[in-house]
Design an enzyme around this catalytic site. Structure first.
Site, PDB file in Angstrom:
ATOM      1  N   ASP A   1       0.799  -1.231   0.000  1.00  0.00           N
ATOM      2  CA  ASP A   1       0.000   0.000   0.000  1.00  0.00           C
ATOM      3  C   ASP A   1       0.834   1.284   0.000  1.00  0.00           C
ATOM      4  O   ASP A   1       0.302   2.354  -0.290  1.00  0.00           O
ATOM      5  CB  ASP A   1      -0.993   0.000   1.168  1.00  0.00           C
ATOM      6  CG  ASP A   1      -2.203  -0.880   0.873  1.00  0.00           C
ATOM      7  OD1 ASP A   1      -2.429  -1.207  -0.310  1.00  0.00           O
ATOM      8  OD2 ASP A   1      -2.929  -1.231   1.821  1.00  0.00           O
TER       9      ASP A   1
ATOM     10  N   TYR B   1     -10.126  -1.068   2.209  1.00  0.00           N
ATOM     11  CA  TYR B   1      -9.851  -1.395   3.611  1.00  0.00           C
ATOM     12  C   TYR B   1      -9.570  -0.176   4.484  1.00  0.00           C
ATOM     13  O   TYR B   1      -8.978   0.797   4.029  1.00  0.00           O
ATOM     14  CB  TYR B   1      -8.634  -2.324   3.720  1.00  0.00           C
ATOM     15  CG  TYR B   1      -9.005  -3.760   3.962  1.00  0.00           C
ATOM     16  CD1 TYR B   1      -9.890  -4.099   4.970  1.00  0.00           C
ATOM     17  CD2 TYR B   1      -8.481  -4.781   3.193  1.00  0.00           C
ATOM     18  CE1 TYR B   1     -10.234  -5.408   5.205  1.00  0.00           C
ATOM     19  CE2 TYR B   1      -8.828  -6.105   3.426  1.00  0.00           C
ATOM     20  CZ  TYR B   1      -9.708  -6.412   4.421  1.00  0.00           C
ATOM     21  OH  TYR B   1     -10.046  -7.708   4.651  1.00  0.00           O
TER      22      TYR B   1
HETATM   23 CU   LIG Z   1      -8.481  -8.957   4.888  1.00  0.00          CU
END
Ligand SMILES: [Cu+2]
Ligand SMILES: *[C@@H]1O[C@H](CO)[C@@H](O)[C@H](O)[C@H]1NC(C)=O
Ligand SMILES: *[C@@H]1O[C@H](CO)[C@@H](O)[C@H](O)[C@H]1NC(C)=O
Ligand SMILES: *[C@@H]1O[C@H](CO)[C@@H](O)[C@H](O)[C@H]1NC(C)=O
Ligand SMILES: *[C@@H]1O[C@H](CO)[C@@H](O)[C@H](O)[C@H]1NC(C)=O
Ligand SMILES: *[C@@H]1O[C@H](CO)[C@@H](O)[C@H](O)[C@H]1NC(C)=O
Ligand SMILES: *[C@@H]1O[C@H](CO)[C@@H](O)[C@H](O)[C@H]1NC(C)=O
Ligand SMILES: *[C@@H]1O[C@H](CO)[C@@H](O)[C@H](O)[C@H]1NC(C)=O
Length: 778
Positions: free
Chosen positions: A398, A486
């Site tokens: 990320d 997320y």
């Molecule tokens: Cu996950």
């Protein structure tokens, strides 16, 4: 977005230092109401403090960002840049500007001595598509502020892959311009098969901007193996807020090598677990009636939103306000906004924030003595699995997406307790600074358990009894980074006894897959047409310990079982006992937690002992879910993910080994720009400046309870650093937030509160109006 409400509650009072006869309610306190009411001052700002030094880890200033932008665009710099708004693949343009980490070798003489504040530098990433050999190249620009001394030079020294700050075009970040370059090919393929996609999935793709388009395209990383080729494996979903939960069974695989989009071509289309090299092959199967959509998705997404779902019913008493943690006594930490410096109950540290890594801590001291030089995230990774092109090909690093820029919008009272200090975070965006309000919160919170307690003389036989109990609390610094689907919540807790806890939780939408009956080995069916794709999350951290100074060792205290004899146990002959086998890690090494926790790892200072002659140190204690990447030889995580493959690692500190990963490593699994494994070249880590690298993570065994979102309760991982003979005794005796109760021989009771009165005040909780950051597209 949020209604302003005001809630009041009365708080109990205290009668301090009372003497009374013991009674059944000995440890209970009377709750009495008061007529005269004042406000507790929950929202009072933290007391200010002046940091001992100007923060040498601070971000470059907004003026620096603008000046650096202008400098690299000037004709004197000779970089031949096009403004990003107008640039194409074959132009040179700035991708981002960020703060270059200042060398530790330059900071120590400043922070520990009289040396001048080291100069700041910017790092500038330039996508050089206009070069004969198109690359992404990093530059260092400094010293700042921009002046006659300032130069623009290639930034190579923080990368060890052999090509310095350069990444070949095919491996560079797949930004909007690369996406747009491959769009005409995708559009033409999808138009050609629109009748099939409508028939199977009630959706068609005519290009992302076309009004008729009602399925959305997304593609994972890596997009290359070694930078000599590039590919884009596109999956489709129904668009909407919960798009990640409604994927459809259609994949288009493109070869997108090079800067000349006219050479891009279709590698194949996948649906129904079958691979079609051409649209003609796909049509043949379709015409033959071989293709179906067995588990169609729904376009309706209300069920997938993180809001109350009335059809699930109500729970008894749930109409009452939930418990709250509030700093009733006023804030007990101090903050220097200018220098991003915090003091709390003996702790002190500086903060820093970068686009790539987000929040980092420096010069962490307890009672004035340094414990850590640096504590920082290095990578937030995830790797997926599945019998289809998307899940198989998905690995995220990320930092590639500028992880820090996704910290935003903490909601007081829910994400952080009411009364928290909410701080703005800022980072360079283009030629200016972007601010995310409420991107970070600081608060002290009740631990929910006492730090320590003991009751002596439980039976009256001894003729006396007493009880001591110490309030438990910790200072937390928290940020939530919402990177696409997320939400990663990072929480750093500084406990009263000198221990530090790092904890990560994950919530948000699963990156799921269309459900296939035959593919249960990659995860369960979790809704109408959706499979929860199995994946690993690995969060890699750097802990540069400097226990008192930079000369440290990693002590390994193995718990071993040995056969031995003791003369006073003749009848046993030889018998098994546990004992310590203490050694020191000699050279740089990647290693794992010992089975059954039968080894203690401590960073110690060999020259500094406590009152009892023991080496002063800090212990590394596993917490929840201490894992490493499950897979060692995946083509997608071959060499650019070495830092994810062990629980722990220890190396000698170098200015050139600032990061375990490079933010553009992901697309180069076979030829990384930066290779963590090269750190392990046999250097001594005994009595050296050592760095401990550790991983937190989760094996995400997906479940129906990941719908609508993964829950923070279960998706959690943590680690603790705790004093190990660092002190001469437990660091609690100096705390006054405690109770000491003595019962004398006659049964008389002394109840000591050390003058810490319980407040008599009104608690006024107010929900502030939070600005919601629009989600930046990645
Ligand atoms: Cu996950
Ligand atoms: C983009 O190009 C147009 C046309 O050449 C020009 O007018 C405009 O100023 C350029 N924009 C930027 C931000 O440089
Ligand atoms: C400058 O960049 C452009 C692409 O933006 C390229 O066409 C041109 O050749 C470059 N000029 C030089 C002198 O390299
Ligand atoms: C940091 O240290 C490296 C390695 O010694 C050196 O190459 C580099 O120039 C230093 N950076 C700065 C900003 O001085
Ligand atoms: C999606 O778009 C296709 C093509 O325009 C159309 O036939 C179909 O009805 C649309 N589906 C929905 C649910 O809007
Ligand atoms: C944070 O940003 C908001 C909005 O940009 C601004 O109003 C506020 O003053 C900032 N707060 C601090 C503490 O700098
Ligand atoms: C101790 O000796 C016993 C008897 O010989 C043996 O069974 C056992 O495995 C030994 N334990 C260890 C730790 O070596
Ligand atoms: C203690 O550790 C050393 C180094 O790992 C090893 O050689 C030795 O056998 C161990 N001793 C015992 C009793 O396990």
């Amino acid at each position: 977005m949020v209604a302003k409400t005001s809630l009041t509650a009365l708080v109990a009072t205290a009668i301090h230092c009372v003497t009374a006869r013991p009674d059944p309610n000995l440890y209970r306190r009377a709750i009495s109401k008061f007529n005269e009411i004042r406000t507790c001052g929950l929202s009072d700002a933290a007391p200010t403090v002046k940091a001992p030094k100007v923060n040498p880890w601070a971000q470059i200033t907004p003026d620096d960002v603008t000046a650096v932008w202008e400098l690299v665009h000037s004709s004197e710099a000779g970089l031949n840049l096009t403004h990003p708004d107008n640039a194409t693949l074959t132009d040179n343009y700035v991708y981002f500007i960020d703060t270059l980490p200042t060398n530790k070798s330059a900071i120590l003489p400043y922070i520990d001595g009289d040396a001048e504040l080291p100069a700041k530098y910017a790092r500038v990433v330039i996508f050089e598509g206009g070069k004969d050999e198109p690359v992404s190249q990093e530059y260092m620009v400094g010293p700042l502020p921009v002046g006659s001394e300032t130069s623009v030079a290639k930034l190579d020294y923080i990368f060890n892959g052999g090509k310095g700050g350069a990444v070949p075009f095919n491996g560079r970040n797949f930004d909007g311009k690369r996406s747009r370059a491959s769009e005409p090919l995708l559009k033409s393929i999808m138009e050609e098969i629109a009748d099939i996609t409508v028939a199977l999935f009630d959706g068609a793709y005519y290009g992302s901007g076309d009004e008729r388009t009602n399925i959305s395209a997304g593609s994972p990383t890596p997009v290359s193996y070694d930078g000599t080729q590039a590919f884009r494996n596109i999956m489709f979903r129904y668009p909407g807020a919960a798009t990640y939960l409604v994927p459809i069974d259609l994949y288009v695989m493109l070869d997108i090598t090079g800067t000349d989009a006219s050479k891009y071509f279709l590698k194949g289309i996948v649906t129904n677990e079958r691979f079609f090299r051409t649209t003609t092959d796909l049509r043949a199967a379709y015409d033959a009636g071989e293709l179906k959509s067995e588990f169609p998705q729904t376009r309706e997404q209300e069920w997938a939103l993180v809001k109350n779902q009335p059809e699930m019913g109500v729970r008894d008493l749930e109409d009452r306000l939930a418990p709250q943690s509030v700093e009733l006594g006023g804030k007990r930490y101090k903050y220097d906004k200018e220098q991003q410096y915090v003091e709390f109950m003996g702790w002190s540290f500086y903060l820093s924030f970068t686009r790539t890594l987000g929040l980092a801590f420096y010069d962490i001291r307890f009672k004035g003595e340094r414990v850590l030089y640096e504590l920082s995230l290095q990578e937030a990774a995830a790797q997926y699995a599945g019998y289809q092109p998307k899940a198989a090909n998905t690995v995220y690093h990320d930092t590639y997406y500028s992880f820090g820029t996704y910290a935003a919008t903490l909601v007081e009272g829910y994400d952080c307790p009411f009364g928290s200090t909410l701080l703005n975070i800022s980072f360079p965006e283009g030629d200016r600074e972007e601010v995310h309000p409420a991107g970070l919160c600081i608060f002290e919170q009740d631990s929910g358990y006492p730090l320590a307690r003991h009751r002596t003389g439980g039976s009256s036989d001894f003729g006396f009894s007493n009880l001591g109990t110490v309030k438990g609390s910790a200072l937390h610094l928290r940020a939530v980074y919402t990177v696409g689907n997320y939400d990663y919540m990072f929480d750093y807790a500084f406990h009263l006894d000198g221990s530090i806890e790092t904890e990560v939780r994950a919530s948000g939408y699963l990156q799921s897959s269309p459900y296939y009956k035959s593919q249960g080995r990659f995860g369960p069916r979790i809704s109408q047409g959706t499979q929860g794709s199995y994946h690993d999350h690995i969060l890699n951290f750097k802990a540069d310990f400097d226990i008192l100074d930079t000369k440290n060792s990693l002590q390994v205290t193995e718990l071993v079982v040995v056969n031995q004899t003791q003369p006073w146990y003749e009848e046993l002959g030889t018998f098994e006992q546990m004992e310590f086998n203490t050694t020191v890690m000699e050279t740089e090494k990647q290693f794992n937690w010992a089975a059954n926790g039968q080894a203690m790892y401590s960073v110690v200072n060999n020259d500094q002992t406590n009152a009892w002659g023991e080496k002063r140190g800090y212990r590394i204690i596993p917490g929840k879910s201490n894992i490493h990447l499950s897979i060692a030889n995946s083509p997608w995580t071959r060499k650019q993910s070495g830092m994810l493959k062990s629980h722990l690692a220890v190396t000698k500190q170098h200015d050139t080994e600032t990061y375990s990963n490079s933010w553009q490593n992901i697309n180069m699994p076979e030829a990384p720009q930066h290779d963590f494994l090269k750190f392990f070249d046999g250097e001594s880590v005994d009595d050296e400046d050592i760095v401990l690298w550790f991983n937190l993570g989760m094996h995400h065994f997906t479940r129906a309870e990941d719908i609508p979102v993964t829950l923070f309760t279960e998706a959690v991982s943590s680690i603790m650093f705790a004093p190990q003979n660092f002190n001469d005794r437990a660091q609690e005796g100096d705390l006054r937030n405690r109770r000491w109760v003595e019962v004398d021989e006659e049964g008389g009771l002394t109840y000591e509160d050390y003058g810490i009165e319980l407040p008599t005040c009104q608690v006024q909780l107010e929900e502030p109006v939070t600005k919601i950051e629009p989600w930046a597209s990645i």
